[in-house]
Design an enzyme around this catalytic site. Structure first.
Site, PDB file in Angstrom:
ATOM      1  N   ASP A 419       0.873  -1.176   0.000  1.00 29.97           N
ATOM      2  CA  ASP A 419       0.000   0.000   0.000  1.00 29.97           C
ATOM      3  C   ASP A 419       0.908   1.223   0.000  1.00 29.97           C
ATOM      4  OD1 ASP A 419      -1.675   2.133   0.550  1.00 29.97           O
ATOM      5  OD2 ASP A 419      -2.750   1.130   2.177  1.00 29.97           O
ATOM      6  N   HIS A 420       0.935   1.949  -1.126  1.00 31.44           N
ATOM      7  CA  HIS A 420       1.888   3.048  -1.276  1.00 31.44           C
ATOM      8  C   HIS A 420       1.591   4.216  -0.332  1.00 31.44           C
ATOM      9  CE1 HIS A 420       5.205   5.034  -3.003  1.00 31.44           C
ATOM     10  NE2 HIS A 420       5.073   4.614  -4.242  1.00 31.44           N
ATOM     11  N   ARG A 421       0.436   4.214   0.292  1.00 36.25           N
ATOM     12  CA  ARG A 421       0.127   5.272   1.247  1.00 36.25           C
ATOM     13  C   ARG A 421       0.933   5.120   2.528  1.00 36.25           C
ATOM     14  NH1 ARG A 421      -6.227   4.352   1.606  1.00 36.25           N
ATOM     15  NH2 ARG A 421      -5.347   2.275   1.960  1.00 36.25           N
TER      16      ARG A 421
END
Length: 447
Positions: A419-421
């Site tokens: 999850d790039h967040r």
């Protein structure tokens, strides 16, 4: 009289299947008695009585699907309590429409929409029935209510309509008070056009086309209805794939030292009746890598990053019609023998749908292993709210370069979907580096 309500067996449960009753009308129950079995999207669980009394009636028969949480499913009479006629009246069938209140000769003031709702929140799609509170609020003869009101249709009719692509607004209901029932939908043509919306009405959501609308001939396939598990998987994976900005990172690992260590570990554990699998070693290596790179053991929330204290590893287990992810809690603290014994028990009960909610909800990281099916490399969809999932492929003999010479080694490809967040590429790479170290030098897992 005391109503027995459909329990919420998990924080996200909205409805379930009342699979089995262990009681019948006239039985006396005590608090703690197992009275029913409820099927959720993931498991079958026993329901215990909270109150004592005599069962006056069963309101929802066994086998009923789509029973909403907090719906009365049975009724108890306390000791010395007289049964009122209303409390022992047979429950109306699910497809029956709500009946209007009797005419008492008094003119009641119509209630506002807010007062009719009773503060009970929104009504789930295709769910429970909202009884009309004023003679003015009547379903139309064709089954559709006035603009802005709900369509009166049985839950089964709604499901069939969704599968066939039938617009209920264009269907004439033949049930009580114009309610749409199964036969009405089965006789309707797919894709029936709805009546024209009044000016200024909100746009209809995009409808999924039926197979017939996409050119597949009726009768050329068998339709297998979705059970609760498949519906949940479809919803959660769609939401995750659409809403989570994800990216994959892949690395190759040499397994020969790990395979050799596994043989020696199992020889030492043979007298204890425990056998460690490659997947058990992968779980342990992942847990230790998460402790070595704690930024990878995190979840995204609108308020900030949740940095988890322990590596609670959710492991995908294939079922006949879906999958479930039982959790090895605090895997970094468990020995290989403990992980092996726990996974054997969890997997067996998962296939029997006997897991408790806390045994498959709340993991911090997931592992999906398709190596036993010969899959070399794949990328999984993130299981929210977790920040990453590790996809494990098959170990196979491959040529590798050592110095300036070629050699043969057992190599396995693994992919972490992040999850790039919450996980940047560098964090994912550091996790894989740590994971590779534990796998290729398994003695470090025992230190």
């Amino acid at each position: 009289m005391t109503d027995v309500l459909m329990p919420a067996l998990s924080p996200t449960m909205e409805e379930g299947v009342l699979a089995k009753w262990n009681i019948k009308a006239g039985d006396t129950v005590k608090a703690g008695d197992v009275i029913a079995e409820i099927e959720t999207d993931k498991a079958t669980m026993e329901v215990e009585a909270v109150d004592e009394g005599v069962v006056t009636e069963i309101l929802v028969p066994a086998g009923t699907e789509g029973v909403k949480v907090n719906t009365p499913i049975a009724r108890l009479k306390g000791e010395g309590e007289a049964a009122s006629p209303a409390s022992v009246a047979p429950a109306p069938p699910q497809s029956a429409a709500p009946t209007a209140p009797p005419n008492t000769g008094e003119q009641k003031k119509p209630e506002s929409p807010s007062s009719r709702s009773g503060g009970g929140g929104r009504e789930a799609d295709g769910g429970g029935q909202a009884a009309p509170t004023s003679p003015k609020v009547e379903p139309r003869a064709n089954g559709a209510a006035p603009s802005g009101e709900r369509i009166f249709a049985s839950p089964l009719a709604r499901r069939i309509a969704a599968l066939k692509g039938v617009d209920l607004k264009a269907v004439k209901g033949s049930g009580p008070h114009g309610r749409i029932v199964r036969a009405d939908v089965e006789q309707a043509k797919p894709g029936a056009a709805p009546a024209a919306s009044p000016p200024g009405a909100p746009a209809e959501p995009r409808k999924v086309q039926s197979l017939e609308q996409m050119g597949i001939a009726p009768g050329s396939y068998d339709l297998v209805p979705l059970d609760g598990m498949r519906k949940t998987i479809a919803r959660r994976m769609t939401d995750s794939f659409r809403d989570v900005p994800h990216f994959p990172l892949t690395i190759d690992l040499e397994l020969d030292r790990l395979l050799d260590a596994r043989v020696r570990i199992n020889a030492a554990l043979e007298k204890r009746g425990v056998k460690v699998s490659v997947n058990d070693l992968v779980i342990k290596a992942a847990a230790l890598a998460l402790k070595a790179v704690p930024e990878a053991n995190a979840s995204y929330t609108p308020e900030g990053f949740a940095m988890h204290h322990h590596a609670d590893i959710a492991v995908a287990v294939a079922l006949e019609h879906g999958l479930i992810t039982p959790i090895v809690r605090q895997a970094e603290t468990k020995s290989l023998a403990e992980i092996a014994a726990l996974m054997k028990d969890l997997a067996a009960r998962a296939r029997d749908r006997k897991l408790k909610p806390e045994e498959f909800q709340g993991g911090t990281f997931s592992i999906s292993n398709l190596g036993m099916f010969g899959i070399k490399n794949f990328a999984s969809i993130i299981n929210e709210p977790q920040g990453a999932i590790l996809s494990v492929g098959a170990g196979e003999k491959r040529p590798v370069v050592r110095g300036d010479a070629l050699a043969i080694a057992t190599v396995m490809s693994v992919t972490i979907t992040c999850d790039h967040r919450v996980l940047d590429g560098a964090i994912g790479a550091r996790f894989l580096e740590a994971f590779k170290g534990f796998v290729e030098d398994p003695v470090t897992m025992l230190a």
